[in-house]
Design a protein around this motif. Structure first.
Motif, mmCIF file in Angstrom:
data_model
loop_
_atom_site.group_PDB
_atom_site.id
_atom_site.type_symbol
_atom_site.label_atom_id
_atom_site.label_comp_id
_atom_site.label_asym_id
_atom_site.label_seq_id
_atom_site.Cartn_x
_atom_site.Cartn_y
_atom_site.Cartn_z
ATOM 1 N N GLY A 7 -3.807 -11.678 4.034
ATOM 2 C CA GLY A 7 -3.434 -10.454 3.325
ATOM 3 C C GLY A 7 -2.951 -9.384 4.287
ATOM 4 O O GLY A 7 -3.632 -9.081 5.280
ATOM 5 N N ALA A 8 -1.768 -8.825 3.986
ATOM 6 C CA ALA A 8 -1.213 -7.763 4.838
ATOM 7 C C ALA A 8 -1.002 -6.491 4.031
ATOM 8 O O ALA A 8 0.046 -5.855 4.078
ATOM 9 C CB ALA A 8 0.097 -8.226 5.476
ATOM 10 N N VAL A 10 -3.298 -2.734 3.008
ATOM 11 C CA VAL A 10 -4.049 -1.796 3.864
ATOM 12 C C VAL A 10 -5.306 -2.449 4.434
ATOM 13 O O VAL A 10 -5.641 -2.252 5.610
ATOM 14 C CB VAL A 10 -4.438 -0.488 3.130
ATOM 15 N N GLY A 12 -6.089 -5.772 4.959
ATOM 16 C CA GLY A 12 -5.837 -6.819 5.948
ATOM 17 C C GLY A 12 -5.307 -6.255 7.261
ATOM 18 O O GLY A 12 -5.727 -6.686 8.346
ATOM 19 N N HIS A 207 4.053 -16.774 4.049
ATOM 20 C CA HIS A 207 3.134 -17.922 4.097
ATOM 21 C C HIS A 207 2.017 -17.704 3.074
ATOM 22 O O HIS A 207 1.199 -16.788 3.227
ATOM 23 C CB HIS A 207 2.478 -18.070 5.466
ATOM 24 N N VAL A 209 -1.413 -18.841 1.695
ATOM 25 C CA VAL A 209 -2.547 -19.698 2.072
ATOM 26 C C VAL A 209 -3.003 -20.425 0.816
ATOM 27 O O VAL A 209 -3.410 -19.799 -0.162
ATOM 28 C CB VAL A 209 -3.686 -18.869 2.709
ATOM 29 N N ALA A 244 -4.439 -10.028 -5.774
ATOM 30 C CA ALA A 244 -3.659 -11.275 -5.814
ATOM 31 C C ALA A 244 -4.408 -12.421 -5.139
ATOM 32 O O ALA A 244 -3.982 -13.571 -5.227
ATOM 33 C CB ALA A 244 -2.319 -11.056 -5.117
ATOM 34 N N ARG A 264 -0.995 2.232 -12.621
ATOM 35 C CA ARG A 264 0.437 2.547 -12.615
ATOM 36 C C ARG A 264 0.709 3.885 -11.933
ATOM 37 O O ARG A 264 -0.166 4.751 -11.906
ATOM 38 C CB ARG A 264 0.963 2.610 -14.048
ATOM 39 N N VAL A 349 -5.460 -4.231 -8.728
ATOM 40 C CA VAL A 349 -6.521 -4.116 -7.720
ATOM 41 C C VAL A 349 -7.723 -4.962 -8.143
ATOM 42 O O VAL A 349 -7.914 -5.224 -9.327
ATOM 43 C CB VAL A 349 -6.965 -2.643 -7.506
ATOM 44 N N GLY A 374 -11.109 -1.796 -5.304
ATOM 45 C CA GLY A 374 -10.739 -1.096 -6.533
ATOM 46 C C GLY A 374 -9.748 0.023 -6.307
ATOM 47 O O GLY A 374 -8.711 -0.161 -5.663
HETATM 48 C C1 LIG Z 1 -1.951 3.180 -9.384
HETATM 49 C C2 LIG Z 1 -2.847 3.071 -8.186
HETATM 50 C C3 LIG Z 1 -3.186 4.217 -7.473
HETATM 51 C C4 LIG Z 1 -4.057 4.125 -6.382
HETATM 52 N N1 LIG Z 1 -4.365 5.256 -5.684
HETATM 53 C C5 LIG Z 1 -5.249 5.186 -4.666
HETATM 54 C C6 LIG Z 1 -5.639 6.370 -3.952
HETATM 55 O O1 LIG Z 1 -5.169 7.475 -4.239
HETATM 56 N N2 LIG Z 1 -6.536 6.254 -2.943
HETATM 57 C C7 LIG Z 1 -7.071 5.050 -2.605
HETATM 58 O O2 LIG Z 1 -7.902 5.006 -1.704
HETATM 59 N N3 LIG Z 1 -6.720 3.916 -3.241
HETATM 60 C C8 LIG Z 1 -5.836 3.965 -4.276
HETATM 61 N N4 LIG Z 1 -5.491 2.833 -4.954
HETATM 62 C C9 LIG Z 1 -6.132 1.565 -4.586
HETATM 63 C C10 LIG Z 1 -5.443 0.930 -3.410
HETATM 64 O O3 LIG Z 1 -4.042 0.946 -3.605
HETATM 65 C C11 LIG Z 1 -5.927 -0.510 -3.256
HETATM 66 O O4 LIG Z 1 -7.344 -0.541 -3.277
HETATM 67 C C12 LIG Z 1 -5.473 -1.088 -1.937
HETATM 68 O O5 LIG Z 1 -4.071 -0.991 -1.816
HETATM 69 C C13 LIG Z 1 -5.892 -2.549 -1.822
HETATM 70 O O6 LIG Z 1 -5.388 -3.016 -0.608
HETATM 71 P P1 LIG Z 1 -5.601 -4.510 -0.186
HETATM 72 O O7 LIG Z 1 -4.983 -4.667 1.147
HETATM 73 O O8 LIG Z 1 -7.023 -4.890 -0.354
HETATM 74 O O9 LIG Z 1 -4.786 -5.356 -1.286
HETATM 75 P P2 LIG Z 1 -3.204 -5.542 -1.432
HETATM 76 O O10 LIG Z 1 -2.463 -4.340 -1.028
HETATM 77 O O11 LIG Z 1 -2.989 -6.082 -2.807
HETATM 78 O O12 LIG Z 1 -2.875 -6.651 -0.363
HETATM 79 C C14 LIG Z 1 -3.290 -7.983 -0.509
HETATM 80 C C15 LIG Z 1 -2.272 -8.863 0.171
HETATM 81 O O13 LIG Z 1 -2.766 -10.202 0.197
HETATM 82 C C16 LIG Z 1 -1.689 -11.081 -0.019
HETATM 83 N N5 LIG Z 1 -2.231 -12.354 -0.501
HETATM 84 C C17 LIG Z 1 -3.068 -12.553 -1.546
HETATM 85 N N6 LIG Z 1 -3.378 -13.858 -1.651
HETATM 86 C C18 LIG Z 1 -2.736 -14.498 -0.649
HETATM 87 C C19 LIG Z 1 -2.658 -15.867 -0.231
HETATM 88 N N7 LIG Z 1 -3.327 -16.845 -0.855
HETATM 89 N N8 LIG Z 1 -1.894 -16.162 0.847
HETATM 90 C C20 LIG Z 1 -1.205 -15.193 1.501
HETATM 91 N N9 LIG Z 1 -1.232 -13.901 1.143
HETATM 92 C C21 LIG Z 1 -1.998 -13.550 0.087
HETATM 93 C C22 LIG Z 1 -0.808 -10.350 -1.025
HETATM 94 O O14 LIG Z 1 0.524 -10.813 -0.954
HETATM 95 C C23 LIG Z 1 -0.950 -8.901 -0.572
HETATM 96 O O15 LIG Z 1 0.072 -8.511 0.325
HETATM 97 C C24 LIG Z 1 -4.592 2.870 -6.016
HETATM 98 C C25 LIG Z 1 -4.218 1.719 -6.715
HETATM 99 C C26 LIG Z 1 -3.360 1.811 -7.785
HETATM 100 C C27 LIG Z 1 -2.962 0.565 -8.518
#
Ligand SMILES: Cc1cc2nc3c(=O)[nH]c(=O)nc-3n(C[C@H](O)[C@H](O)[C@H](O)COP(=O)(O)OP(=O)(O)OC[C@H]3O[C@@H](n4cnc5c(N)ncnc54)[C@H](O)[C@@H]3O)c2cc1C
Length: 408
Positions: A7-8, A10, A12, A207, A209, A244, A264, A349, A374
């Protein structure tokens, strides 16, 4: 150790940076071609603990005064018990501690330049209706007891602070949360990627996984868009796949207790900066947030249940966001103007039952997790990465790891 980070977004990227900085050899896998293409693409970038946004299954939106049935999430979580105010207060404390842990981290220093210096410094939570505010009072009291610096405001004080606020929209009460910051998470991710590359992190973009075999070593099986397949071995793998990425822990039989929520945003150019909100504004009953980013407004919310393989939402799914902006700051942004000046976005999320992320070792040897953030993933990313690094490197963790343990 050789570590695969899946995951890339925030989470990852922050994790990869922290682990690389402590001497590990990191490969980041992502199914997308560039970083921050999923939930981290369009979030609001608000950094505030105890943010009264949906967090966890226990109908947390109701705790903010939303009446049952008035919001899609109250229906989604109706089978689950309400989160008592004390549980929300515990969540806010955990978020505060995790953010404090991340605040002085190297990861945060790299993102400091992306914090918009002109953006809101306060968060104002607004209630239109006295009854809704009364319903939220136990939560507000518990948060205040937990040390969240909340101040209650009367309508006249609110209008003085926010001259652009629509005088015709009913306004009962507000709570003010100081010291919030706003950034653009996608821009931060680009910075983190640069830093990670400079630190020797390898990126395997495009890629997916597909398989993980726990043990010593961990075997990571991947597939590219053009159907190439391969397997690499690592000493550990850290799952940071966000909404995802639930298929992987599930394929290992890990019952994460995580569910999916779709949220959204609408981004529109400011028409009259003088009337723009000075604070970040949260409509408590609609759970919609309005934040200024430079010359643009970002309106976010509309959270509701999501499924893993779902197509895009119909255009009317964004109506509550436009409606909220129209209620509080009519005419401030060009929302109905020429095509192209208004952008809409949605993202999924992963949210845990109690709203706390899952950070640490899983029951599978060599498999670690940093997921379930979340609506707070941006704010919690640096602290979560730091905690994960401490645990994986065998250091004494700065926070009680039980709070965010994967198995709880
Ligand atoms: C409308 C909205 C507003 C928000 N506002 C805020 C805010 O104001 N403040 C705040 O703190 N948070 C906020 N959030 C929450 C925040 O955006 C998310 O919690 C955060 O972006 C999650 O980051 P993540 O890296 O965990 O997941 P993601 O950004 O979803 O990254 C996961 C990555 O994993 C990759 N991946 C998944 N499975 C696989 C696999 N099997 N193989 C390879 N790659 C894979 C995906 O392609 C993706 O790039 C908001 C969310 C939303 C929807």
């Amino acid at each position: 150790m050789r570590i695969a980070v899946v995951g890339a977004g925030v989470t990852g990227l922050a994790t990869a940076l922290e682990l690389a900085a402590s001497g590990h050899q990191i490969t980041v896998f992502d199914r997308r071609q560039t970083v921050a293409e999923e939930a981290s693409y369009g979030g609001t970038g608000l950094n505030a603990h105890g943010l009264p946004w949906p967090s966890g299954r226990g109908s947390s939106v109701q705790a903010w005064g939303v009446s049952p049935g008035a919001h899609p999430l109250t229906r989604l979580f109706s089978r689950h018990p309400l989160q008592p105010p004390e549980q929300l207060a515990q969540l806010a404390r955990m978020q505060r501690d995790l953010m404090a842990l991340g605040a002085d981290s190297m990861v945060s220093r790299f993102s400091a330049t992306s914090v918009d210096p002109d953006s809101s410094k306060d968060l104002l939570v607004l209630w239109k209706d006295d009854k809704a505010h009364e319903r939220a009072r136990p939560t507000l009291d518990a948060l205040a007891d937990a040390g969240l610096p909340l101040a209650g405001l009367e309508p006249a004080q609110i209008h003085k602070l926010e001259p652009g606020l629509n005088p015709d929209t009913p306004l009962a009460r507000a709570a003010r949360v100081p010291e919030v910051t706003v950034a653009t998470p996608r821009q931060v991710c680009m910075n983190w990627r640069q830093q990670a590359l400079a630190t020797g992190v390898r990126f395997a973009m495009g890629h997916t996984v597909r398989t993980l075999q726990p043990g010593t070593p961990v075997r990571v099986g991947w597939q590219t868009v053009d159907q190439r397949q391969g397997e690499e071995i690592f000493d550990a793998a850290v799952l940071c796949g966000g909404g995802a990425g639930l298929a992987l822990p599930r394929s290992l039989g890990l019952k994460s207790g995580i569910s999916l929520m779709r949220g959204r945003t609408v981004v529109a150019a400011l028409r009259d900066p003088l009337l723009a909100p000075r604070a970040a504004i949260l409509d408590a009953e609609r759970q919609v947030l309005i934040v200024q980013h430079g010359q643009r407004l970002r309106v976010a919310g509309g959270f509701g249940p999501a499924r893993a393989q779902e197509g895009p939402s119909p255009a009317n799914a964004w109506h509550p966001l436009f409606q909220t902006l129209d209620d509080w700051f009519p005419g401030v942004a060009d929302v109905r103007a020429r095509q192209g000046t208004v952008q809409t976005w949605e993202g999924v999320v992963a949210v845990s039952r109690d709203g706390r992320p899952m950070i640490g070792a899983t029951s599978m040897p060599g498999i670690w997790m940093n997921m379930g953030h979340g609506t707070q993933g941006w704010a919690l990313a640096p602290g979560s990465a730091r905690l994960l690094e401490e645990l994986l490197s065998g250091k004494t963790p700065s926070l009680d790891p039980k709070l965010c343990a994967v198995e709880r």
